[in-house]
Design a protein around this motif. Structure first.
Motif: not given
Lengths: 115, 114
Positions: A31-36, A45-50, A60-62
């Protein structure tokens, strides 16, 4: 192990420019993810990947794109930077996609300023 | 959906004094609860977590937190703080059924005064 590595540490962009924030982990995490992180707003949380080839939107992906072509890398792309994207960005990974099995491991962050 | 409220943005405390950092959560389903700590210019690190069982959970450096389901709280306490505890502390929640979509609170900056 280096853990979660983010580059660059600092970046200044002009409005409308694009760039990619890099994130790499050497722990074979699923699992990986991006936060601001913004003052008074905590982490969002912006985007994540499993897993490789699988990504999904967070809160907040926009204005952001991600891809996960390998287990190790999870870059975050800003398509056309805006001042509202001025923030500190954190990449985080976890051995398991489920929160109870393993904690999030964070990188040291990228401080982005958009003028 | 779930949310986390940390009412105190900053907590100053003298060295060797006790401290409590408050955290309340809201969720319509069962949750897991976490405290993460962020030292200056670093990413967050897991401090402790509540998954199930005993409602009192402890960290290796003397912090503890108690899950109170009726009050939907997960306050963090330490009986005697040290200068090295100066950091920002984040309470976080995730639901028990899904993936690592952890929701963080806004953080509390703990400032330990010598």
């Amino acid at each position: 192990n280096a853990g979660v590595t983010q580059t660059p540490k600092f970046q200044v962009l002009k409005t409308g420019q694009s760039m990619t924030l890099q994130c790499a982990q050497d722990m074979n995490h699923e699992y990986m993810s991006w936060y601001r992180q913004d003052p008074g707003m905590g982490l969002r949380l912006i985007h994540y990947s499993v897993g490789a080839g699988i990504t999904d939107q967070g809160e907040v992906p926009n204005g952001y794109n991600v891809s996960r072509s390998t287990t190790e890398d999870f870059p975050l792309r800003l398509l056309s930077a805006a001042p509202s994207q001025t923030s500190v960005y954190f990449c985080a990974s976890s051995r398991d996609r489920r929160s109870y099995n393993s904690p999030l491991h964070f990188g040291n962050g990228t401080r982005l300023t958009v003028t | 959906a779930q949310s986390v409220t940390q009412l105190d943005s900053q907590v100053p405390v003298f060295e060797e004094a006790p401290v409590e950092l408050r955290c309340n959560y809201s969720s319509s389903v069962s949750v897991y609860l976490f405290w993460y700590v962020q030292y200056p210019n670093q990413g967050l690190q897991l401090l402790l977590k509540y998954l199930s069982g005993s409602t009192l959970v402890k960290s290796i450096n003397g912090f503890e937190a108690e899950f109170n389901k009726s009050q939907t709280s997960f306050h963090l306490r330490k009986p005697s703080v040290h200068i090295s505890d100066t950091a920002e502390y984040f309470c976080a929640v995730s639901d028990t059924g899904g993936y690592q979509k952890v929701t963080f609170g806004t953080g509390t900056k703990l400032q330990v005064i010598p």
